[in-house]
Write a protein that holds these residues in place. Sequence first.
Motif, short mmCIF file in Angstrom:
data_model
loop_
_atom_site.label_atom_id
_atom_site.label_comp_id
_atom_site.label_asym_id
_atom_site.label_seq_id
_atom_site.Cartn_x
_atom_site.Cartn_y
_atom_site.Cartn_z
N THR A 192 0.81 -1.22 0.00
CA THR A 192 0.00 0.00 0.00
C THR A 192 0.85 1.27 0.00
O THR A 192 0.32 2.36 -0.14
CB THR A 192 -0.91 0.02 1.24
N ASN A 193 2.18 1.15 0.16
CA ASN A 193 3.03 2.33 0.16
C ASN A 193 3.49 2.72 -1.23
O ASN A 193 4.12 3.74 -1.43
CB ASN A 193 4.29 2.08 1.02
N SER A 194 3.19 1.88 -2.22
CA SER A 194 3.65 2.16 -3.57
C SER A 194 2.80 3.26 -4.20
O SER A 194 1.58 3.28 -4.05
CB SER A 194 3.55 0.88 -4.42
N PRO A 195 3.43 4.21 -4.94
CA PRO A 195 2.64 5.25 -5.61
C PRO A 195 1.61 4.67 -6.57
O PRO A 195 0.55 5.22 -6.75
CB PRO A 195 3.71 6.07 -6.34
N ILE A 236 15.27 11.84 3.54
CA ILE A 236 14.75 10.49 3.50
C ILE A 236 13.67 10.34 4.57
O ILE A 236 13.92 10.59 5.75
CB ILE A 236 15.86 9.46 3.73
N PRO A 237 12.45 9.95 4.19
CA PRO A 237 11.37 9.81 5.18
C PRO A 237 11.52 8.53 5.99
O PRO A 237 12.03 7.52 5.52
CB PRO A 237 10.10 9.78 4.32
N LEU A 248 1.76 10.12 -2.16
CA LEU A 248 3.21 10.11 -2.40
C LEU A 248 3.86 11.25 -1.63
O LEU A 248 3.43 12.41 -1.75
CB LEU A 248 3.49 10.24 -3.90
N PHE A 249 4.89 10.95 -0.86
CA PHE A 249 5.61 11.96 -0.10
C PHE A 249 6.96 12.22 -0.77
O PHE A 249 7.70 11.29 -1.09
CB PHE A 249 5.83 11.49 1.35
N ALA A 251 3.07 16.32 0.38
CA ALA A 251 2.30 15.11 0.12
C ALA A 251 1.50 15.31 -1.16
O ALA A 251 0.80 16.32 -1.30
CB ALA A 251 1.36 14.81 1.30
N VAL A 252 1.61 14.37 -2.07
CA VAL A 252 0.94 14.45 -3.37
C VAL A 252 -0.04 13.30 -3.48
O VAL A 252 0.34 12.13 -3.34
CB VAL A 252 1.96 14.40 -4.53
#
Length: 316
Positions: free
Chosen positions: A62-65, A232-233, A286-287, A298-299
Amino acid sequence: SFHSSENDLAYFYEKVGDAYKNIFKSFYNIEPRINLSLNYPSYSFKLSYNRLNQYIHLISNTNSPTPLDIWTPSGPYIKPQKLDQFALGFYKKLEFLNFESEFFYKKIKNRIDYIDDADLIANNDIETVLLNGKSRAYGAEFLVKKSSGKHRFWIAYTISKSEQKTGGIGENDLGINNGEWYLTPYDKTHDISFNSSYKINKKLILNTNFIYQTGQPTTYPNAQYNYMNLSIPNYGNRNTFRLPNYHRLDFSLILTPKKNDVKKIKREWVFGIYNIYNRDNATSILFRENTEKLKNEAVQISIFGIVPSITYNFKF
């Protein structure tokens, strides 16, 4: 017809035997199902239990753009998922409407999830980044339905919770979210849907569809650090945040031309508008660092806005 010699049969059984020897893991499970009902003229009660086994597993990042889904089969290191589901239902028939309700509880064994920072793309050893756990889901579903007359519709509402618990490997590895229960990607607290069909006349039918759902659980960064002039987040616990709530409204108009008695072809035109108020429903967030303002942002990633369509159907 099929003709075979003794040599051909011997060759066939040899190949079957070789194929059987190449089986490196097999599973045998039972799937009992029990359904009980108590029926009266205007209402009924139902009670059910199901056991299901699933031998192929979906791994969602779920973290993938762009949403990425990986499927992997059961094997020596990945056991089949086992589902036990209990449900209690009540059904009531009114003068013009039907009312349905159901309360359910599900528990799943051998539910898998990927470790933090797992590489899922083109990974030939996918089992090395997976952990075994368990999950549960429970809730209630309600439905009001009118299935006769010029105006037919149904309204459905579901309130539920779906969560998972995934332990680690060894005493020092507590697993995902320190071995505590966390939301699965499929958790939707509220799910409301409305579907309507109104027959204007013999040629025209107006359909309406509305959907509202609680936003999908996801993982957001809770901190950042700089390395070689790169920001880097650092991501927090799994699925502790949610995407914005999802909702949209669709319309369609069905036009049925006059019947052609010669060709005996049933035809219809469908003029539709998907997401009529152009809601930007998020598929992911997307961050990134804004290169001009040098600030984090955040996009939201969305796929479909308003989509008009024209369809021609025919049957013969």
